[in-house]
Design an enzyme around this catalytic site. Structure first.
Site, PDB file in Angstrom:
ATOM      1  N   HIS A 189       2.782  23.519 -45.124  1.00 38.19           N
ATOM      2  CA  HIS A 189       2.662  24.045 -46.481  1.00 38.19           C
ATOM      3  C   HIS A 189       2.468  25.560 -46.472  1.00 38.19           C
ATOM      4  CE1 HIS A 189       1.515  19.946 -48.431  1.00 38.19           C
ATOM      5  NE2 HIS A 189       2.816  20.121 -48.334  1.00 38.19           N
ATOM      6  N   ARG A 297      15.551  20.287 -62.294  1.00 38.48           N
ATOM      7  CA  ARG A 297      14.823  19.128 -61.747  1.00 38.48           C
ATOM      8  C   ARG A 297      13.766  18.699 -62.762  1.00 38.48           C
ATOM      9  NH1 ARG A 297      14.435  23.248 -57.959  1.00 38.48           N
ATOM     10  NH2 ARG A 297      15.829  23.115 -56.160  1.00 38.48           N
ATOM     11  N   ARG A 333      19.248  17.165 -64.427  1.00 40.23           N
ATOM     12  CA  ARG A 333      19.182  15.916 -63.656  1.00 40.23           C
ATOM     13  C   ARG A 333      18.113  15.011 -64.242  1.00 40.23           C
ATOM     14  NH1 ARG A 333      17.754  16.482 -57.423  1.00 40.23           N
ATOM     15  NH2 ARG A 333      15.661  16.783 -58.260  1.00 40.23           N
ATOM     16  N   GLU A 432      24.981  12.512 -53.224  1.00 38.68           N
ATOM     17  CA  GLU A 432      23.987  12.778 -52.189  1.00 38.68           C
ATOM     18  C   GLU A 432      23.787  11.576 -51.264  1.00 38.68           C
ATOM     19  OE1 GLU A 432      20.152  13.490 -54.032  1.00 38.68           O
ATOM     20  OE2 GLU A 432      20.721  12.259 -55.754  1.00 38.68           O
ATOM     21  N   ASN A 455      21.269  18.498 -49.430  1.00 41.90           N
ATOM     22  CA  ASN A 455      20.037  18.231 -48.669  1.00 41.90           C
ATOM     23  C   ASN A 455      19.946  16.772 -48.235  1.00 41.90           C
ATOM     24  OD1 ASN A 455      19.658  20.828 -49.515  1.00 41.90           O
ATOM     25  ND2 ASN A 455      17.750  20.469 -50.599  1.00 41.90           N
ATOM     26  N   ASP A 456      20.013  15.879 -49.215  1.00 40.63           N
ATOM     27  CA  ASP A 456      19.930  14.448 -48.885  1.00 40.63           C
ATOM     28  C   ASP A 456      21.201  13.951 -48.214  1.00 40.63           C
ATOM     29  OD1 ASP A 456      17.377  13.613 -49.455  1.00 40.63           O
ATOM     30  OD2 ASP A 456      17.780  13.228 -51.566  1.00 40.63           O
ATOM     31  N   ARG A 466      14.691  16.044 -41.660  1.00 36.20           N
ATOM     32  CA  ARG A 466      14.514  17.445 -41.274  1.00 36.20           C
ATOM     33  C   ARG A 466      13.057  17.887 -41.329  1.00 36.20           C
ATOM     34  NH1 ARG A 466      16.391  21.148 -46.271  1.00 36.20           N
ATOM     35  NH2 ARG A 466      15.573  19.881 -47.953  1.00 36.20           N
ATOM     36  N   CYS A 503      24.871  21.929 -55.190  1.00 29.37           N
ATOM     37  CA  CYS A 503      23.542  22.376 -55.640  1.00 29.37           C
ATOM     38  C   CYS A 503      22.466  22.259 -54.562  1.00 29.37           C
ATOM     39  CB  CYS A 503      23.107  21.599 -56.883  1.00 29.37           C
ATOM     40  SG  CYS A 503      22.866  19.833 -56.618  1.00 29.37           S
TER      41      CYS A 503
END
Length: 578
Positions: A189, A297, A333, A432, A455-456, A466, A503
């Site tokens: 983090h 999002r 989304r 995705e 990403n996915d 990852r 995206c």
């Protein structure tokens, strides 16, 4: 030279300030049985105070790092509400008659030791969250002040064994040149927040130092390569000063491009949009010249609150986003919870592998009223601008048809209520899941547009998490298998005449531009930090050269070959890189 892990890019040069370890010395103290109730009340009051403090920190940092990164603190609140963690503390108090602070310290030590023994770097880094939350609770139980950072304004490089999000909240980016931590890595983090704030960070120096770093040591840290130079020679200082100055100049040059359209030297226009999670994010992407929103999002509207947002609450947010976009398209989304995104008030089942489980459209189709409420709010917002609805985690035609059926029900309800909406609102699919890419030709016949979530998609195609440090090196976005699925998806969209955008993080990777030019994607949507870099790349490219380079990459056979080729092509740009 000391080799660590480059966790946040950039070069920093200056003197070190070593932050003492944030550990409380807790003396073993036992209670009489009659005093246990009082001890429990002390514990609960400490928890309430800690939660209030964490909420304040979250709101304080939100303006700086954005909604997505500030949600790190939701994990800290979740720890204070975790029944296993709290049961461990309560059990120690009740069975062993120990004081609340003693029980908290023992519980922290127990869970941290347990996580440290796991052969999983990601879980080891989550142990820091438990220490951070536990130490905050101890602070309130003991009445001890936090260890503070230097009060003067002399810039410094912060050195610590580990840095918690709570400590990072109080950093002044103008005073902190860079950061060095003994523990942690790219998925910690502290690394996520350092990247959001824009402070170079090198991590993972545990057992790599002959002697501990001292306050006053002169350091050069390279957050790109993960290297540290201790008390370097003047020649090295001069070289890295030049690199740092080059990075500063490049930022200034890029800022001048905010009002310029992304057009190649031979006249090809590529639309660049922004990924956002809030109104604040929208202001930032528009400041950098984004032509609308390629991904909003919406799940962050559902977080940090006790209940689901109402139709009216959602409508107001969507309306403001659409109006502030100034006529540009806004791709919104629908709710994408599950996996690593949880809601406190909506219980999801325990799963062996939540990333492959109950999430995204699967939850929406199971919760019709919840889904219809969001779709109704989105339809109402469409009366104020160009709204496009994007459905996540679609893996079959049945799912997409089910989502569109509920969208039609929402339209009928609004018509009955006499409220305005755009009846021809576009409904698209987020590609995705490999299954969606494999049947892209079928989906394209019924979708209004595609948006590729790299990403996915990369994670699922390569079966690589990852966030798992053990296998993160196997996460290759330019893997030939990934490129083939991208080509298949874009080709299917082109065949049916529907637009396709990208995206995911790969959209903001400058190296990938030749791939997009070769495939013919219509737009790219990315984080605010990537917009100007990618725009600069477009302005200094030609469509012809980009297409030829992209075509060459599809003839190469390994990820390493493709990355090397694209990096070399990028290096031809005199302002790209370092």
């Amino acid at each position: 030279m000391i080799q660590g892990i480059g966790a946040a890019a950039g070069v920093a040069i200056g003197k070190a300030f070593v932050l003492p370890a944030w550990e409380w010395d807790v003396q073993d103290r036992r209670m009489e049985k009659v005093d246990l109730a009082k001890e429990f009340e002390r514990l609960y009051e400490g928890i309430r105070t800690s939660k209030t403090e964490i909420e304040f920190m979250k709101n304080e940092i939100k303006e700086t790092v954005g909604v997505a990164e500030s949600s790190i603190f939701d994990a800290h609140i979740a720890i204070l509400e975790d029944p296993v963690f709290m049961s461990e503390i309560q059990g120690i108090i009740e069975r062993q008659y120990k004081a609340a602070e003693v029980a908290v310290k023992e519980a922290i030590d127990h869970f941290v030791t347990m996580f440290d023994l796991l052969d999983d770097e990601y879980m080891k880094e989550r142990a820091l969250d438990i220490k951070d939350v536990g130490n905050r609770l101890l602070k309130h139980l003991l009445g001890t002040p936090e260890i503070t950072l230097p009060a003067d304004t002399q810039p410094y490089i912060l050195v610590a064994k580990e840095l918690s999000p709570s400590q990072l909240v109080h950093l002044n980016p103008e005073n902190v040149l860079g950061m060095v931590t003994m523990a942690g890595g790219q998925t910690s983090h502290s690394a996520i927040m350092a990247r959001a704030i824009g402070i170079p960070l090198v991590s993972g120096l545990e057992n790599k130092l002959v002697e501990p770093l001292q306050t006053g040591d002169f350091l050069i840290i390279d957050g790109d390569d993960g290297r540290i130079y201790l008390n370097p020679e003047q020649e090295l200082i001069d070289r890295f000063t030049g690199i740092a100055e080059g990075q500063r100049r490049r930022k200034e040059q890029l800022q001048l491009l905010a009002s310029v359209d992304a057009v190649t030297k031979d006249g090809y226009h590529l639309r660049l949009a922004g990924n956002i999670s809030s109104l604040k994010d929208l202001e930032q992407v528009m400041k950098y010249g984004a032509h609308g929103v390629g991904l909003f999002r919406t799940e962050f509207l559902y977080m940090d609150r006790p209940t689901f947002p109402t139709e009216e609450e959602q409508y107001e947010v969507y309306r403001q986003i659409v109006e502030k976009a100034g006529g540009y398209p806004v791709v919104i989304r629908t709710l994408d919870i599950g996996g690593d995104k949880q809601l406190e008030y909506f219980a999801l089942p325990e799963e062996e592998n939540p990333v492959l489980g109950y999430r995204g459209i699967r939850i929406s189709l199971d919760s019709n009223e919840l889904f219809k409420t969001q779709l109704t709010a989105l339809l109402r917002a469409s009366a104020h601008g160009h709204v496009k609805i994007l459905f996540p985690m679609i893996s079959s035609l049945e799912e997409f048809r089910g989502a569109k059926r509920i969208l039609e029900e929402a339209k009928l309800d609004l018509a009955v209520r006499g409220l305005p909406f755009r009846s021809d609102i576009e409904a698209g699919i987020m590609i995705e899941v490999p299954a969606a890419a494999a049947i892209a030709d079928l989906l394209a016949k019924e979708a209004d547009f595609f948006s590729i979530g790299t990403n996915d998609l990369v994670q699922y195609v390569l079966a690589v998490d990852r966030m798992n440090e053990k296998i993160a090196h196997m996460y290759h976005p330019f893997h030939p298998a990934v490129l083939r699925l991208l080509r298949q998806t874009v080709s299917a969209a082109k065949e049916e005449g529907i637009p396709v955008s990208v995206c995911g993080e790969l959209a903001g990777d400058e190296r990938a531009l030749p791939i997009w030019l070769h495939l013919g994607v219509d737009s790219l949507s990315m984080s605010p930090q990537a917009l100007l870099r990618v725009k600069h790349r477009v302005l200094n490219s030609t469509l012809k050269e980009g297409q030829e380079e992209g075509k060459l990459c599809f003839r190469l056979t390994t990820s390493e070959e493709i990355e090397r080729e694209l990096s070399g092509f990028l290096g031809k740009d005199p302002v790209a890189g370092r």
